[in-house]
Design a protein around this motif. Structure first.
Motif, PDB file in Angstrom:
ATOM      1  N   ASP A  58       5.490  47.572  56.246  1.00  0.00           N
ATOM      2  CA  ASP A  58       6.490  48.609  55.960  1.00  0.00           C
ATOM      3  C   ASP A  58       6.046  49.994  56.436  1.00  0.00           C
ATOM      4  O   ASP A  58       4.852  50.205  56.710  1.00  0.00           O
ATOM      5  N   VAL A  61       2.572  52.567  55.312  1.00  0.00           N
ATOM      6  CA  VAL A  61       1.521  51.826  54.598  1.00  0.00           C
ATOM      7  C   VAL A  61       0.129  52.166  55.155  1.00  0.00           C
ATOM      8  O   VAL A  61      -0.893  51.881  54.537  1.00  0.00           O
ATOM      9  N   LYS A  63      -0.636  51.862  58.915  1.00  0.00           N
ATOM     10  CA  LYS A  63      -0.979  51.121  60.146  1.00  0.00           C
ATOM     11  C   LYS A  63      -1.605  52.051  61.201  1.00  0.00           C
ATOM     12  O   LYS A  63      -2.668  51.764  61.740  1.00  0.00           O
ATOM     13  N   SER A  65      -2.904  54.920  60.760  1.00  0.00           N
ATOM     14  CA  SER A  65      -4.153  55.513  60.248  1.00  0.00           C
ATOM     15  C   SER A  65      -5.319  54.532  60.375  1.00  0.00           C
ATOM     16  O   SER A  65      -6.449  54.936  60.672  1.00  0.00           O
ATOM     17  N   PHE A  75      -9.456  60.432  60.354  1.00  0.00           N
ATOM     18  CA  PHE A  75      -8.320  60.188  59.460  1.00  0.00           C
ATOM     19  C   PHE A  75      -7.540  61.481  59.321  1.00  0.00           C
ATOM     20  O   PHE A  75      -8.125  62.550  59.166  1.00  0.00           O
ATOM     21  N   PRO A  77      -4.400  63.232  57.052  1.00  0.00           N
ATOM     22  CA  PRO A  77      -3.521  63.000  55.900  1.00  0.00           C
ATOM     23  C   PRO A  77      -2.044  63.215  56.212  1.00  0.00           C
ATOM     24  O   PRO A  77      -1.186  62.900  55.397  1.00  0.00           O
ATOM     25  N   TYR A  79       1.613  62.549  57.654  1.00  0.00           N
ATOM     26  CA  TYR A  79       2.387  61.356  58.007  1.00  0.00           C
ATOM     27  C   TYR A  79       3.223  61.627  59.235  1.00  0.00           C
ATOM     28  O   TYR A  79       3.995  62.574  59.254  1.00  0.00           O
ATOM     29  N   LEU A  81       5.763  59.488  61.496  1.00  0.00           N
ATOM     30  CA  LEU A  81       6.493  58.228  61.655  1.00  0.00           C
ATOM     31  C   LEU A  81       6.293  57.682  63.075  1.00  0.00           C
ATOM     32  O   LEU A  81       6.437  58.421  64.043  1.00  0.00           O
ATOM     33  N   ASP A 106       0.792  49.079  67.460  1.00  0.00           N
ATOM     34  CA  ASP A 106       1.222  49.715  66.214  1.00  0.00           C
ATOM     35  C   ASP A 106       2.753  49.682  66.189  1.00  0.00           C
ATOM     36  O   ASP A 106       3.416  50.437  66.890  1.00  0.00           O
ATOM     37  N   LYS A 169      -5.060  51.751  51.230  1.00  0.00           N
ATOM     38  CA  LYS A 169      -5.062  52.903  50.308  1.00  0.00           C
ATOM     39  C   LYS A 169      -5.805  52.565  49.015  1.00  0.00           C
ATOM     40  O   LYS A 169      -5.414  52.975  47.922  1.00  0.00           O
TER      41      LYS A 169
HETATM   42  N1  GTP Z   1      -4.864  57.991  50.440  1.00  0.00           N
HETATM   43  C1  GTP Z   1      -4.647  57.312  51.571  1.00  0.00           C
HETATM   44  N2  GTP Z   1      -3.649  57.662  52.392  1.00  0.00           N
HETATM   45  C2  GTP Z   1      -3.486  56.954  53.526  1.00  0.00           C
HETATM   46  C3  GTP Z   1      -4.310  55.864  53.880  1.00  0.00           C
HETATM   47  N3  GTP Z   1      -3.873  55.350  55.056  1.00  0.00           N
HETATM   48  C4  GTP Z   1      -2.836  56.103  55.427  1.00  0.00           C
HETATM   49  N4  GTP Z   1      -2.596  57.069  54.522  1.00  0.00           N
HETATM   50  C5  GTP Z   1      -1.531  58.082  54.564  1.00  0.00           C
HETATM   51  O1  GTP Z   1      -0.283  57.424  54.453  1.00  0.00           O
HETATM   52  C6  GTP Z   1       0.684  58.055  55.280  1.00  0.00           C
HETATM   53  C7  GTP Z   1       1.280  57.033  56.250  1.00  0.00           C
HETATM   54  O2  GTP Z   1       0.261  56.595  57.140  1.00  0.00           O
HETATM   55  P1  GTP Z   1       0.597  56.022  58.604  1.00  0.00           P
HETATM   56  O3  GTP Z   1      -0.691  55.557  59.147  1.00  0.00           O
HETATM   57  O4  GTP Z   1       1.371  56.978  59.395  1.00  0.00           O
HETATM   58  O5  GTP Z   1       1.545  54.801  58.211  1.00  0.00           O
HETATM   59  P2  GTP Z   1       2.286  53.734  59.168  1.00  0.00           P
HETATM   60  O6  GTP Z   1       2.216  52.434  58.476  1.00  0.00           O
HETATM   61  O7  GTP Z   1       1.732  53.821  60.540  1.00  0.00           O
HETATM   62  O8  GTP Z   1       3.788  54.267  59.134  1.00  0.00           O
HETATM   63  P3  GTP Z   1       4.987  54.014  60.207  1.00  0.00           P
HETATM   64  O9  GTP Z   1       4.572  54.708  61.466  1.00  0.00           O
HETATM   65  O10 GTP Z   1       6.175  54.661  59.588  1.00  0.00           O
HETATM   66  O11 GTP Z   1       5.190  52.557  60.362  1.00  0.00           O
HETATM   67  C8  GTP Z   1      -0.026  59.222  55.979  1.00  0.00           C
HETATM   68  O12 GTP Z   1       0.206  60.386  55.234  1.00  0.00           O
HETATM   69  C9  GTP Z   1      -1.494  58.828  55.899  1.00  0.00           C
HETATM   70  O13 GTP Z   1      -2.352  59.948  55.875  1.00  0.00           O
HETATM   71  C10 GTP Z   1      -5.362  55.510  52.984  1.00  0.00           C
HETATM   72  O14 GTP Z   1      -6.137  54.569  53.182  1.00  0.00           O
HETATM   73  N5  GTP Z   1      -5.480  56.269  51.838  1.00  0.00           N
END
Ligand code: GTP
Length: 251
Positions: A58, A61, A63, A65, A75, A77, A79, A81, A106, A169
């Motif tokens: 989803d 979540v 991915k 990162s 890393f 913080p 987001y 999309l 991704d 997370k």
């Molecule tokens: N606390 C925490 N936040 C995280 C972690 N991994 C990702 N995030 C945060 O969660 C948010 C979404 O992370 P993304 O990596 O963009 O998620 P994605 O799954 O690629 O999202 P889509 O591109 O929409 O598919 C961001 O704000 C990240 O910083 C983690 O392990 N811990």
């Protein structure tokens, strides 16, 4: 990060962190550029294997990162999309003279993009499904993502590709890991295993990727989805083909 490229486009907002051209954390001692002549390896002696791995799950979540953490050690913080599909490549010196390149795809998780067409899953040898430990609905969607993978890509022997589950997370205080339940879930749904990860605190990312790479190398011994060259038509130029560079329609 050794960014493979954008298939549709990348993200909406800009993050100086991400827009740079940081190279993949490259742990290969590159023979040609290595001044240490004692360690010189001839390119011809190096076995290179490229494997396509899908990251799905989803939206938000983690991915992107996870990929960024694994490939660059960074890393962010913020987001951003993912729009469509993006990919990065991680090179691993698996053993002496054997390089494994993981091409990590991704796949956008936001429902506005729907599920990706079969084309994006093609040639993948493995997948990672990610859910967010602090958002239970993202775990509920894991089975749907699993079915999506199974319906779009198979190994040469028509068996499903190996899929690893990441409970991401784990650093958050709201995250709770029910190990027994996840063990059972993986067994019942034919996942090769699961890891509780945190892209933020860099927990279990390398371990999970190492585990998956071992599995990929096992599978690749006997089975691989067809490679592009086995699945494409060769277009040969004939005498009848009058086209040349000077007749480009774009001129
Ligand atoms: N606390 C925490 N936040 C995280 C972690 N991994 C990702 N995030 C945060 O969660 C948010 C979404 O992370 P993304 O990596 O963009 O998620 P994605 O799954 O690629 O999202 P889509 O591109 O929409 O598919 C961001 O704000 C990240 O910083 C983690 O392990 N811990």
């Amino acid at each position: 990060m050794n960014k493979g490229g954008d298939i549709f486009a990348k993200e909406f907002d800009t993050d100086p962190d991400f827009s740079d051209n940081t190279n993949t954390t490259n742990i290969i001692s590159n023979n040609k550029n290595n001044n240490n002549s004692n360690n010189e390896i001839d390119d011809a002696d190096v076995e290179k294997h490229l494997y396509k791995v899908l990251l799905i799950g989803d939206y938000a979540v983690g991915k992107s990162s996870i990929i960024k953490r694994y490939c660059t050690g960074i890393f962010s913080p913020n987001y951003k999309l993912t729009i469509g599909v993006d990919f990065s490549v991680k090179d691993i010196e698996w053993e002496k003279n054997k390089i494994v390149s993981l091409q990590l795809w991704d796949i956008a998780g936001h429902e506005r993009f729907g599920t990706m067409t079969r084309v994006y899953y093609r040639y993948a040898i493995a997948a990672i499904i990610v859910f967010d430990l602090s958002r239970p609905s993202t775990f509920d969607a894991v089975t749907k993502w699993r079915e999506d993978v199974n319906s779009k890509v198979v190994l040469a022997n028509q068996e499903p590709i190996p899929v690893l589950l990441l409970a991401n997370k784990s650093d958050l205080s709201t995250s709770y890991v029910d190990s027994d339940m996840l063990d059972r879930f993986c067994k019942e749904n034919n996942f090769i295993g699961w890891f509780a990860t945190s892209a933020s605190s860099d927990t279990n990312i390398n371990e999970a990727m190492h585990f998956l790479t071992k599995e990929i190398l096992e599978v690749a011994k006997t089975n691989h989805p067809p490679k592009p060259e086995e699945d494409t038509l060769e277009l040969t130029k004939t005498n009848d083909d009058k086209s040349d560079n000077s007749k480009s329609c774009c001129k």
